[in-house]
Design a protein around this motif. Sequence first.
Motif, PDB file in Angstrom:
ATOM      1  N   ASN A 112     -40.044  45.809   5.702  1.00 45.54           N
ATOM      2  CA  ASN A 112     -39.408  46.310   4.490  1.00 45.54           C
ATOM      3  C   ASN A 112     -38.218  45.392   4.241  1.00 45.54           C
ATOM      4  O   ASN A 112     -37.182  45.536   4.895  1.00 45.54           O
ATOM      5  CB  ASN A 112     -38.953  47.756   4.638  1.00 45.54           C
ATOM      6  CG  ASN A 112     -38.383  48.310   3.349  1.00 45.54           C
ATOM      7  OD1 ASN A 112     -37.985  47.562   2.457  1.00 45.54           O
ATOM      8  ND2 ASN A 112     -38.331  49.629   3.257  1.00 45.54           N
ATOM      9  N   GLN A 114     -36.095  45.334   2.058  1.00 48.50           N
ATOM     10  CA  GLN A 114     -34.951  46.005   1.437  1.00 48.50           C
ATOM     11  C   GLN A 114     -34.001  46.649   2.445  1.00 48.50           C
ATOM     12  O   GLN A 114     -32.923  47.090   2.063  1.00 48.50           O
ATOM     13  CB  GLN A 114     -35.437  47.087   0.457  1.00 48.50           C
ATOM     14  CG  GLN A 114     -36.370  46.566  -0.607  1.00 48.50           C
ATOM     15  CD  GLN A 114     -35.716  45.521  -1.495  1.00 48.50           C
ATOM     16  OE1 GLN A 114     -34.579  45.676  -1.913  1.00 48.50           O
ATOM     17  NE2 GLN A 114     -36.433  44.441  -1.769  1.00 48.50           N
ATOM     18  N   SER A 144     -41.121  49.883  -0.895  1.00 42.88           N
ATOM     19  CA  SER A 144     -40.638  48.533  -0.561  1.00 42.88           C
ATOM     20  C   SER A 144     -41.199  47.977   0.745  1.00 42.88           C
ATOM     21  O   SER A 144     -40.922  46.839   1.089  1.00 42.88           O
ATOM     22  CB  SER A 144     -39.105  48.471  -0.510  1.00 42.88           C
ATOM     23  OG  SER A 144     -38.560  48.823  -1.755  1.00 42.88           O
TER      24      SER A 144
END
Length: 161
Positions: A112, A114, A144
Amino acid sequence: MITNTYTEFSMLRSAEAETAYQQEVISEGYAGFRRLLDGLTEAIKAAADADIPSLEEALAKAGRLFPEPVQFSPSWERIWAELEATLATKKHVLTAISPEERTGEWQVIMDNPQVVQEVVCYPGLDFHDAAYLYAYFRPQLEKSEYIRLQKIQTVIQELGC
């Protein structure tokens, strides 16, 4: 007492045999149902292209015989949807990658970008193990996150001394 393996479950051909099996699993409770789930999970893990239709039928039969798996454990409230999603994803992988392309080393990567967290990588897998891991984790992805199933073409590996 039967062992509730996928093989035995898949061999149930009559309504009477299904009812007897259902009653036996219900009387055994958690342990009996867990053996059925373990058998189905192992069958999905080992499934080749030709096994997918019979597994789809087996999951439908299991859902019909045990429509409320939450009675065995609260954690199994969505087990049929989870197993169906895993099987559908594995079917997609098997359809997308031809048998001729399945040789060699594979890996599954999840990340991920993010958030600050470790990248998860399962390296050094044969195709069927990688396909199962991809199929298992794919339905669980959060916003994400991404998952990759990839074949390793070139590897340089060294061990520390």
